[in-house]
Each structure stands twice: as structure tokens, then as C-alpha cells.
Design a protein around this motif. Structure first.
Motif, PDB file in Angstrom:
ATOM      1  N   ARG A  93       0.818  -1.211   0.000  1.00 38.31           N
ATOM      2  CA  ARG A  93       0.000   0.000   0.000  1.00 38.31           C
ATOM      3  C   ARG A  93       0.856   1.267   0.000  1.00 38.31           C
ATOM      4  NH1 ARG A  93      -2.610  -4.564  -0.632  1.00 38.31           N
ATOM      5  NH2 ARG A  93      -3.801  -5.334   1.165  1.00 38.31           N
ATOM      6  N   ARG A  94       1.885   1.279   0.842  1.00 43.98           N
ATOM      7  CA  ARG A  94       2.680   2.498   1.024  1.00 43.98           C
ATOM      8  C   ARG A  94       3.391   2.947  -0.257  1.00 43.98           C
ATOM      9  NH1 ARG A  94       6.743   2.620   4.236  1.00 43.98           N
ATOM     10  NH2 ARG A  94       6.478   4.572   5.370  1.00 43.98           N
ATOM     11  N   PRO A  95       4.098   2.069  -0.987  1.00 44.88           N
ATOM     12  CA  PRO A  95       4.791   2.542  -2.188  1.00 44.88           C
ATOM     13  C   PRO A  95       3.854   3.182  -3.218  1.00 44.88           C
ATOM     14  CG  PRO A  95       5.574   0.364  -1.581  1.00 44.88           C
ATOM     15  CD  PRO A  95       4.385   0.645  -0.717  1.00 44.88           C
ATOM     16  N   VAL A  96       2.690   2.578  -3.403  1.00 49.50           N
ATOM     17  CA  VAL A  96       1.743   3.124  -4.378  1.00 49.50           C
ATOM     18  C   VAL A  96       1.224   4.485  -3.915  1.00 49.50           C
ATOM     19  CG1 VAL A  96      -0.501   2.759  -5.486  1.00 49.50           C
ATOM     20  CG2 VAL A  96       1.080   0.842  -5.194  1.00 49.50           C
ATOM     21  N   LEU A  97       0.871   4.585  -2.642  1.00 47.73           N
ATOM     22  CA  LEU A  97       0.365   5.853  -2.118  1.00 47.73           C
ATOM     23  C   LEU A  97       1.426   6.942  -2.149  1.00 47.73           C
ATOM     24  CD1 LEU A  97      -1.754   4.585   0.917  1.00 47.73           C
ATOM     25  CD2 LEU A  97      -2.610   5.752  -1.130  1.00 47.73           C
TER      26      LEU A  97
END
Length: 438
Positions: free
Chosen positions: A315-319
Motif C-alpha cells: 500500500r505504502r509505495p503506491v500511495l
């Protein structure tokens, strides 16, 4: 170990649901949010086009727009209250029945707005009734998203939670397209006088048919495996909100601030730019609504792409990638929108709504993953709707004031600052891709 939706159950309660059951659940989570957001966006579009002169006829065009945007913001104040209320029952008695109730509250409020007489007919009582019903819309929507996200993610197979959580995230795109598409058709078919007299009411009244469809679909679904397991293990808490505040305040606030970028991108690029484009750049209603309908297709396209990527990479890399791009996009607002050129305005709207899809899609999985089952409905809903207060309720109002005082460059700076706030929040959240929901 990841399994396909058709694989036999092997590891978790979520994988016990068969393919046909999951299809019904996915459709129920999608159709409910599509209808709820249709209702919500119908008002947003009307606020930009007609609510001001119909319910606040005194004063300048700017004063009318500001008054309309105040009523727009009322629902965002109500949404956390709705998430407290429906979240309590969603965590205590179940996801299914709570989702049915939230859809009913939203639908009744929206339909009744279509019957409220204007200021010329009943005077100051008109805006009072409008505000009450707008508050009801916020209460209903406050209970909707968290339950729909849980309905999808708590039934998702291993390794595909973001993909399943993407379906309620598609609801806003479809709801917006339906709402704006209907207003677009009315703008083409009616004169300005007809539209202002009665035409704007049609999308509100039509909501009754859509809500009936949504209620029928939701009555057919079963309770989620994670909630059934929580009942069997006697894990339910007496007052979920108290437990949430006492034990899960940090993820609640982090989730709320992470949502700010999504709301700001969407409501600046739709509600504010629609009002600004028609009143200041002198686009016709139908032409600007057409641009928005085109641009929202890219939001719908970005949603599954971002969901797939967040299952693959986290989730974090995409966000983080989407938010950094959103920070940069704020600097493009003045040259693109300020040009008044149709292709350049369309380009800006497309960029902003595409980035909305990129940052919005992972939230369908991320917010439920931040909380344990006994407070998950409340926690996900409160985070989502507190983000609405921070990122959306005042966004069109602030943007209107900034544009009047400093021009579009100031509005673009507002977008960049809001995105930076979300970036800090996302950096403070742990990666949740491998969290177990059961």
C-alpha cells in the motif's frame, strides 16, 4: 500463499466463501457505494450550478456560491457522526443490516431534497430544510463506506485484498459519472429557466429508484466471515468508539490524514473548478460537465491499476508515488485552468482525477487493515470521514476565497499542501499488505 478466487478454502475464514458468493458480495459493495456517491455528487453538482440562486438569491454571485458551498460542507460534518452511529451497530450487530440502514437514510434524504421549495416560495425555511436534509445525507454516507469496504475485504482471498477492496472504490467514479451525466443531459435538453425552475430536482428524485435497487441487492448477501468469527470468539466490545479512542487513536488519525489528498484532489477538481469554469471562465454548463465526465473515466481507469499495484508492491509505495505526483500537480493548476483553453482544462482535470484514483484505490484495503475486527467498522469509517472534514468539507469554500484573493496559483498551492499532509501521514503508517483480518 496467494490463491485465486476459485481455489478451495485452505487458510482463512475469508477463503470459505465460494466464487458465486464473492461475486454477489463484490457487486453489493460496489452498487451500494455507487448509489450513495451518486446521491452525494448530485448535491455537489447542484451546489456548483444552482443551489446558490435557488436557496440564497440575495447577494452577489460569489456570495451565493459561498453559501451553497457552506451547505455542501454540512454533510462532511455529519459524516463522522454517521460513522460513529453506524460503526457502533456494524461492529455490534453486523455489517449487512447496518449497510441496509445507511443506504436507506441516504436515499430518503436525497429524494426529499428534490421536493424542497426554493427561497422564493417559503423564504428562509427553504435553506433550513435543505441543511437538515444535507445533514441526513452526511449521516447516511458516514455509515456507508466503512461497511462496504469491510464487506469486500473481509471476504477477500489471500493476496487479493486490495483488489477486492477496489470495488467499493469504483463506486464513486460510477456514481459521479451517473450524477454528472444526468445533469449534462438536462443541460442539453432544458433551457436555463427550466433547469433552474424544476430540472435540477430530477436527479434527486430519481435517487429513489436507485436506492430500491441497492436495498434489494444488499438484502441478499450474508454476513462476513471475519465478523462471524468474532461473534464465535466473543470478541465484540460493548462500545466500539470508546475502545477505538482508547486503544487505536494513532491509526485513526493517521488514516484520516492519509485520506486528505483523495478528497482535496476530487472536490477541488470537480466542485470548485465546475463553479469557477462556468462563472469565471464562461464555459457553458454542458461543456464543463462533459469535460468532467471525460476526466472521471481516468479516475475509474486508475482505480483497478492502483489496486493491483498495491497488492503486488504494497500500500505504502503506491500511495507515496501518487501523493508525490499530487504535490507536483498543484503547480499545474494556474497555467492549465487559468488558460481557459478547453484542451488544457481537460488535461488538468484528467491529471487530478487520475491521481485521485491512484491514491483512493489502496484505501479500500489500507483503512480496514489498520484496525482489529471488533472496532474495524467504526475505525475505518471514522478515519475515512474525518479525512472528509479535513480534505473536502471546506475545500471548495477555501478554494473560492483563495481564487478571489490570490488567483488559481493559490488554489494550486492549497492542493499541494493538502497532499503533503497526506504524505507525512502515509510515511507514519506501517505496511499492512500482510495483515490478517480474521
Amino acid at each position: 500463499m496467494s490463491t485465486s478466487p476459485s481455489s478451495p478454502a485452505v487458510t482463512s475464514p475469508a477463503e470459505a466463501a465460494d466464487t458465486s458468493s464473492r461475486s454477489r458480495i463484490v457487486f453489493a459493495s460496489f452498487i451500494g457505494t455507487a448509489i450513495e456517491f451518486y446521491d452525494f455528487y448530485v448535491y455537489a453538482t447542484a451546489a456548483a450550478l444552482v443551489i446558490g440562486p435557488v436557496f440564497f438569491p440575495h447577494g452577489s454571485a460569489t456570495a451565493q456560491a459561498l453559501s451553497a458551498f457552506v451547505t455542501f460542507g454540512i454533510a462532511f460534518i455529519a459524516r463522522p457522526i454517521g460513522s460513529f452511529l453506524f460503526g457502533h451497530f456494524g461492529d455490534r450487530i453486523g455489517r449487512k443490516s447496518t449497510l441496509v440502514a445507511s443506504l436507506l437514510v441516504m436515499g430518503v434524504s436525497t429524494t426529499l431534497i428534490g421536493f424542497v421549495p426554493g427561497y422564493d416560495a417559503i423564504g428562509s425555511l427553504a435553506p433550513v430544510l435543505l441543511c437538515i436534509l444535507r445533514f441526513g445525507q452526511g449521516i447516511g454516507l458516514g455509515g456507508e463506506w466503512g461497511g462496504a469496504a469491510l464487506l469486500a475485504t473481509e471476504n477477500a482471498p489471500a493476496g487479493r485484498r486490495a483488489w477486492f477492496g477496489m470495488f467499493p472504490q469504483l463506486g464513486p467514479s460510477v456514481g459521479f459519472l451517473a450524477a454528472n451525466g444526468l445533469f449534462f443531459g438536462l443541460a442539453l435538453a432544458l433551457t436555463d429557466e427550466q433547469f433552474r425552475s424544476w430540472g435540477w430536482r430530477v436527479p434527486f428524485i430519481a435517487s429513489a429508484v436507485l436506492v430500491a435497487l441497492g436495498l434489494y441487492v444488499r438484502m441478499k448477501i450474508a454476513e462476513t466471515p471475519a465478523f462471524r468469527a468474532a461473534i464465535e470468539r466473543r470478541e465484540r466490545v460493548r462500545v466500539p468508539l470508546v475502545s477505538l479512542i482508547a486503544r487505536h487513536a494513532k491509526p485513526t488519525l493517521a488514516g484520516a490524514f492519509a485520506m486528505v489528498v483523495c478528497y482535496t484532489l476530487f472536490y477541488i477538481s470537480t466542485v470548485f473548478t465546475l463553479s469557477y469554469g462556468v462563472s469565471t471562465l464562461h464555459f457553458t454548463r454542458q461543456s464543463f460537465l462533459g469535460l468532467l465526465c471525460f476526466a472521471v473515466l481516468f479516475m475509474a481507469l486508475a482505480t483497478p491499476l492502483s489496486a493491483w499495484a498495491s497488492d503486488r508492491f504494497g500500500r505504502r509505495p503506491v500511495l507515496i508515488a501518487g501523493i508525490v505526483a499530487a504535490i507536483a500537480s498543484g503547480f499545474a493548476m494556474a497555467p492549465l485552468v487559468g488558460s481557459g483553453s478547453t484542451p488544457l482544462v481537460a488535461l488538468f482535470l484528467t491529471i487530478e482525477l487520475f491521481l485521485m484514483g491512484v491514491t483512493f484505490a489502496p484505501m479500500g484495503a489500507l483503512l480496514p487493515e489498520l484496525f482489529p475486527t471488533p472496532v474495524r467498522y467504526t475505525g475505518a469509517g471514522v478515519s475515512y470521514n474525518l479525512g472528509g472534514i479535513l480534505g473536502a468539507s471546506v475545500a471548495p469554500y477555501i478554494a473560492q476565497m483563495l481564487a478571489a484573493r490570490g488567483g488559481l496559483a493559490w488554489v494550486g498551492g492549497y492542493v499541494s499542501v493538502a497532499a503533503a499532509v497526506s504524505l507525512i501521514a502515509v510515511l507514519s503508517i506501517r505496511e499492512t499488505r500482510d495483515v490478517q483480518l480474521s
